[in-house]
Structures are given as structure tokens and as C-alpha cells.
Design a protein around this motif. Structure first.
Motif, mmCIF file in Angstrom:
data_model
loop_
_atom_site.group_PDB
_atom_site.id
_atom_site.type_symbol
_atom_site.label_atom_id
_atom_site.label_comp_id
_atom_site.label_asym_id
_atom_site.label_seq_id
_atom_site.Cartn_x
_atom_site.Cartn_y
_atom_site.Cartn_z
ATOM 1 N N CYS A 1 -8.825 10.799 -0.266
ATOM 2 C CA CYS A 1 -9.622 12.032 0.712
ATOM 3 C C CYS A 1 -9.071 13.101 -0.012
ATOM 4 C CB CYS A 1 -9.046 11.662 1.965
ATOM 5 S SG CYS A 1 -9.954 13.003 3.160
ATOM 6 N N LEU A 2 -10.185 13.844 -0.608
ATOM 7 C CA LEU A 2 -9.692 14.951 -1.233
ATOM 8 C C LEU A 2 -9.498 16.051 -0.127
ATOM 9 C CD1 LEU A 2 -12.194 15.083 -4.334
ATOM 10 C CD2 LEU A 2 -9.891 14.345 -4.120
ATOM 11 N N PRO A 3 -10.237 16.452 0.829
ATOM 12 C CA PRO A 3 -10.071 17.606 1.879
ATOM 13 C C PRO A 3 -8.628 17.668 2.445
ATOM 14 C CG PRO A 3 -12.382 16.718 2.100
ATOM 15 C CD PRO A 3 -11.476 15.763 1.184
ATOM 16 N N ASN A 4 -8.343 16.212 2.860
ATOM 17 C CA ASN A 4 -7.048 15.953 3.481
ATOM 18 C C ASN A 4 -5.877 15.808 2.545
ATOM 19 O OD1 ASN A 4 -8.139 16.572 5.877
ATOM 20 N ND2 ASN A 4 -8.175 14.508 6.335
ATOM 21 N N GLY A 5 -6.040 15.588 1.198
ATOM 22 C CA GLY A 5 -4.973 15.383 0.279
ATOM 23 C C GLY A 5 -4.436 14.261 0.445
ATOM 24 N N LEU A 6 -5.191 13.003 0.998
ATOM 25 C CA LEU A 6 -4.784 11.757 1.008
ATOM 26 C C LEU A 6 -5.027 10.725 0.019
ATOM 27 C CD1 LEU A 6 -3.431 9.723 3.498
ATOM 28 C CD2 LEU A 6 -5.755 9.096 3.653
ATOM 29 N N PHE A 7 -3.964 9.984 -0.564
ATOM 30 C CA PHE A 7 -4.201 8.829 -1.557
ATOM 31 C C PHE A 7 -3.513 7.707 -1.093
ATOM 32 C CE2 PHE A 7 -2.660 7.681 -5.717
ATOM 33 C CZ PHE A 7 -3.908 7.258 -6.325
ATOM 34 N N ILE A 8 -4.612 6.591 -1.074
ATOM 35 C CA ILE A 8 -3.854 5.446 -0.749
ATOM 36 C C ILE A 8 -3.926 4.489 -2.114
ATOM 37 C CG2 ILE A 8 -3.975 3.236 0.823
ATOM 38 C CD1 ILE A 8 -5.308 5.205 2.630
ATOM 39 N N LYS A 9 -2.876 3.726 -2.534
ATOM 40 C CA LYS A 9 -3.115 2.956 -3.600
ATOM 41 C C LYS A 9 -2.429 1.541 -3.358
ATOM 42 C CE LYS A 9 -1.175 3.187 -8.326
ATOM 43 N NZ LYS A 9 -1.926 2.239 -8.818
ATOM 44 N N ILE A 10 -3.234 0.517 -3.743
ATOM 45 C CA ILE A 10 -2.390 -0.891 -3.639
ATOM 46 C C ILE A 10 -1.773 -1.371 -4.964
ATOM 47 C CG2 ILE A 10 -3.078 -3.285 -3.091
ATOM 48 C CD1 ILE A 10 -4.793 -2.597 -0.998
ATOM 49 N N VAL A 11 -0.583 -1.722 -4.725
ATOM 50 C CA VAL A 11 0.332 -2.322 -6.069
ATOM 51 C C VAL A 11 0.626 -3.502 -5.873
ATOM 52 C CG1 VAL A 11 2.131 -1.717 -7.460
ATOM 53 C CG2 VAL A 11 0.830 -0.046 -6.509
ATOM 54 N N ASP A 12 0.314 -4.357 -6.643
ATOM 55 C CA ASP A 12 0.799 -5.675 -6.542
ATOM 56 C C ASP A 12 2.212 -5.830 -7.040
ATOM 57 O OD1 ASP A 12 1.226 -8.432 -6.605
ATOM 58 O OD2 ASP A 12 -0.700 -9.118 -7.957
ATOM 59 N N GLU A 13 3.137 -6.131 -6.113
ATOM 60 C CA GLU A 13 4.513 -6.194 -6.643
ATOM 61 C C GLU A 13 4.911 -7.475 -7.494
ATOM 62 O OE1 GLU A 13 6.499 -3.744 -6.043
ATOM 63 O OE2 GLU A 13 5.172 -2.626 -4.712
ATOM 64 N N SER A 14 4.083 -8.648 -7.394
ATOM 65 C CA SER A 14 4.411 -9.654 -8.350
ATOM 66 C C SER A 14 3.887 -9.441 -9.689
ATOM 67 C CB SER A 14 3.858 -10.694 -7.556
ATOM 68 O OG SER A 14 2.528 -10.599 -7.564
ATOM 69 N N ASP A 15 3.445 -8.381 -9.741
ATOM 70 C CA ASP A 15 2.688 -8.041 -11.388
ATOM 71 C C ASP A 15 3.764 -7.658 -11.937
ATOM 72 O OD1 ASP A 15 0.875 -7.634 -13.118
ATOM 73 O OD2 ASP A 15 0.054 -5.886 -12.585
ATOM 74 N N GLU A 16 3.861 -8.403 -13.042
ATOM 75 C CA GLU A 16 4.999 -7.758 -13.990
ATOM 76 C C GLU A 16 4.667 -7.211 -15.311
ATOM 77 O OE1 GLU A 16 7.416 -11.474 -14.560
ATOM 78 O OE2 GLU A 16 8.072 -11.488 -12.516
ATOM 79 N N ALA B 1 0.883 -1.044 0.041
ATOM 80 C CA ALA B 1 -0.048 0.060 -0.084
ATOM 81 C C ALA B 1 0.950 1.233 -0.112
ATOM 82 C CB ALA B 1 -0.907 0.134 1.585
ATOM 83 N N TYR B 2 0.661 2.081 -0.748
ATOM 84 C CA TYR B 2 1.483 3.401 -0.905
ATOM 85 C C TYR B 2 0.381 4.426 -0.486
ATOM 86 C CZ TYR B 2 4.975 0.958 -3.917
ATOM 87 O OH TYR B 2 6.088 0.283 -4.125
ATOM 88 N N ILE B 3 0.972 4.934 0.612
ATOM 89 C CA ILE B 3 0.117 6.102 1.180
ATOM 90 C C ILE B 3 0.855 7.509 0.785
ATOM 91 C CG2 ILE B 3 -0.668 6.984 3.171
ATOM 92 C CD1 ILE B 3 -0.177 4.001 4.153
ATOM 93 N N ARG C 1 -7.265 -5.159 -3.265
ATOM 94 C CA ARG C 1 -6.762 -5.857 -4.593
ATOM 95 C C ARG C 1 -5.868 -4.759 -5.401
ATOM 96 N NH1 ARG C 1 -11.905 -8.049 -7.247
ATOM 97 N NH2 ARG C 1 -12.755 -5.750 -6.605
ATOM 98 N N ASN C 2 -5.084 -5.139 -6.082
ATOM 99 C CA ASN C 2 -4.132 -4.313 -7.171
ATOM 100 C C ASN C 2 -4.829 -3.422 -7.693
ATOM 101 O OD1 ASN C 2 -1.844 -3.661 -8.647
ATOM 102 N ND2 ASN C 2 -2.312 -5.157 -10.328
ATOM 103 N N GLY C 3 -4.463 -2.160 -7.480
ATOM 104 C CA GLY C 3 -5.022 -1.150 -8.404
ATOM 105 C C GLY C 3 -6.143 -0.382 -7.758
ATOM 106 N N GLU C 4 -6.722 -1.079 -6.478
ATOM 107 C CA GLU C 4 -7.812 -0.174 -5.844
ATOM 108 C C GLU C 4 -7.240 0.717 -5.077
ATOM 109 O OE1 GLU C 4 -11.279 -3.422 -4.803
ATOM 110 O OE2 GLU C 4 -9.468 -3.779 -3.794
ATOM 111 N N MET C 5 -7.718 2.122 -4.855
ATOM 112 C CA MET C 5 -7.532 2.916 -4.074
ATOM 113 C C MET C 5 -8.494 3.721 -3.216
ATOM 114 S SD MET C 5 -7.061 4.802 -7.600
ATOM 115 C CE MET C 5 -8.431 5.134 -8.713
ATOM 116 N N ILE C 6 -8.096 4.396 -2.337
ATOM 117 C CA ILE C 6 -8.885 5.387 -1.564
ATOM 118 C C ILE C 6 -8.264 6.864 -1.363
ATOM 119 C CG2 ILE C 6 -9.388 5.796 0.857
ATOM 120 C CD1 ILE C 6 -9.391 3.285 1.628
#
Lengths: 176, 130
Positions: free
Chosen positions: B107-122, B39-41, B100-105
């Protein structure tokens, strides 16, 4: 509307701006099921679209800008303001162009759907610039589907509003 | 100005619906379930945290933005979600649990962005914008 004098025009535009502002505030109070970030009813678009049709682009532009500024001062924050003013301006431009060039093809419903789509696209583009990621465009298809329903609703309502507004203004012109 | 909905409106609406349903179906097929994911935050465009998510991790993170807002994240059972936030609309909380890979959350007011990346995905369809 050439029958109105300057004061009447300003009074009508201020009333309509107030109406758009109040609709925006009321919209925030209506609980809606969560669909996607940024999905909302866009009730104030009823007023904006009516102003585009009855008064023209310049006045609609003024109404949008003033509504966004007032909304920021009353209910929201500067960050929401960036989203609301950019998408408001772009959707007004699209609706004005639609009214000018496509009015023989589409009814107000089609034009309002186009405006709603422009609104969503701009909002996502602004978010993508602020967040520096293209991933947010993933929300665009869902938001577009939602905007069809809200756009139809807004367009249908705007048909009645413009009808009555034009009648009122005509009456006003005859009395003056 | 035409007063009633006509066939061109219907055509426009039908066209938009078809295109977007196709896009959603296509987008949905891009999600792959995997066990090697990160998860990249991001907060206000800066990568503040990288978190390798496995099924047996349970943790709580609080991310504070420069404007004074906060988002409390919860990680459990291979999923990540926002438990509490200072933003007025709580849209980030309604976005639910992502795993899951590519899903994200977002939050516009706080400028937060979370994204899940599948590291095994080539296939490299997801790369992180710096």
C-alpha cells in the motif's frame, strides 16, 4: 517553433499544462480493472509527448514539473507526488532522447512505449527505495506488459495531436 | 518524425512482450505452496509484526501509519488480505488474498508492505532487507 513570440509560447504551454492536469484528474475517475499496483492509462503522457515533439525537452520538463505540483495540490498527496514527479521527469528525458536520436527508426508509438517503460521502472525504483526492498521489482514484468498497451494508445493519439498542433502553430506564425 | 507504426516499433513491442512473458513465467515458478510460512508486516520501513500463518488461524490486525492512515488486515484459512484501508485508491485491497511464498501486498500511500516467507524453504532466495 521559432515563429512564435514569447507570450504566445507561454500561453500555449499553459494551455497544454492545463490539459495534462485535467487528463490526470479525469484518469483518476475512470474505473479500471485492477492489474497491478501503479498500472494506469497515462493519458497526460499524450500531452507531454506532444510537447516534447513540438516544443522540445526544456518546455516538456517544465510542463511535467508544474503538472505534478498542481496535481498534488488538487487531487493527490505528497507521497504520490514523489512518484509522479520522478517518473514523469525520467520518462520525459527518455522520450526526448528518443525523439532526438531514434526518430529515424521508431515512430511516436515506439518512443511512447519506451517512455512508458521508463515511467514504470522509475516508479518501481522509487517504491523500492522508499520501502527498502527489492521484491517490488516482481511487479515490473506485468507493468511493462500493461505499458505496451497504454504506450501504443498514447503514441497513436500523440501522432494526431502533434499533427494538429503543428498546423495550428504554423497558422499562428503566418498571422503574426 | 514518422507518422505510422513501422516494423521497428513492432520489433520493439514484440521483444518487450517476449522478455516480460518469460520473466512472468519464471517468477511464477518461484512460488511454492507450503504450510510453514510467516507474514512479515512492514510499516514505513519498520518491521511491525511477524505472524506465523497456519490454516486454522483467524485474526484481524489494524496497522496504523505515522501519517494517520490505517490498513485492516484479515488472516483466515492460511491466507492474508486487506479488508479495509484509509488510502484513496484501495489498490492494496484489490491485490487480493496472498498465501504463497514470495507473494506480497503493498500500500504505497500508507507505506505498508506485507510479504509471505516460507520458513521451511532452504534455498534462501528470499531474504529480508533490514
Amino acid at each position: 517553433m521559432n515563429t512564435m513570440n514569447k507570450t504566445q509560447r507561454y500561453i500555449f504551454l499553459s494551455l497544454l499544462t492545463a490539459a495534462a492536469l485535467i487528463l490526470s484528474i479525469i484518469e483518476g475517475m475512470i474505473p479500471l480493472p485492477y492489474i497491478a499496483p501503479g498500472a494506469k492509462l497515462g493519458l497526460s503522457n499524450i500531452v507531454i509527448l506532444s510537447v516534447v515533439v513540438v516544443f522540445g525537452f526544456k518546455d516538456a520538463f517544465l510542463v511535467v514539473v508544474i503538472r505534478s505540483i498542481l496535481l498534488m495540490l488538487i487531487a493527490t498527496n505528497p507521497i504520490t507526488f514523489i512518484y509522479s514527479i520522478t517518473s514523469g521527469i525520467v520518462s520525459t528525458i527518455v522520450m526526448a532522447l528518443g525523439c532526438k536520436y531514434l526518430k529515424n527508426i521508431f515512430s511516436l508509438i515506439g518512443i511512447s512505449v519506451l517512455g512508458a517503460m521508463a515511467h514504470n521502472s522509475t516508479q518501481i525504483t522509487v517504491a523500492a527505495i522508499l520501502f527498502t526492498t527489492m521484491d517490488l521489482y516482481y511487479y515490473l514484468p506485468i507493468l511493462s506488459l500493461v505499458s505496451i498497451f497504454t504506450g501504443c494508445f498514447v503514441g497513436y493519439t500523440a501522432i494526431f495531436v502533434t499533427d494538429n498542433l503543428e498546423k495550428t502553430l504554423l497558422k499562428l506564425g503566418r498571422e503574426a | 518524425m514518422k507518422k505510422k507504426i513501422n516494423k521497428y516499433d513492432m520489433g520493439l513491442i514484440a521483444g518487450i512482450i517476449i522478455i516480460n512473458v518469460l520473466l512472468i513465467v519464471y517468477g511464477g515458478s518461484q512460488f511454492v505452496k507450503s504450510n510453514n510460512k510467516t507474514a512479515y508486516i512492514y510499516s514505513e520501513n519498520r518491521l511491525v509484526r511477524e505472524y506465523v500463518i497456519t490454516d486454522d488461524i483467524a485474526d484481524e490486525i489494524t496497522i496504523e501509519s505515522e501519517t494517520g492512515g490505517y490498513n485492516r488486515l484479515r488472516i483466515e484459512g492460511g491466507q492474508i488480505w486487506i479488508q479495509d484501508a484509509s488510502c484513496p485508491d484501495k489498490i492494496c485491497m484489490y491485490q487480493g488474498k496472498i498465501s504463497r511464498n514470495g507473494e506480497m501486498i503493498t500500500c504505497l500511500p500508507n507505506g505498508l508492505f506485507i510479504k509471505i516467507v516460507d520458513e521451511s524453504d532452504e534455498s534462501g532466495i528470499d531474504f529480508i532487507a533490514e
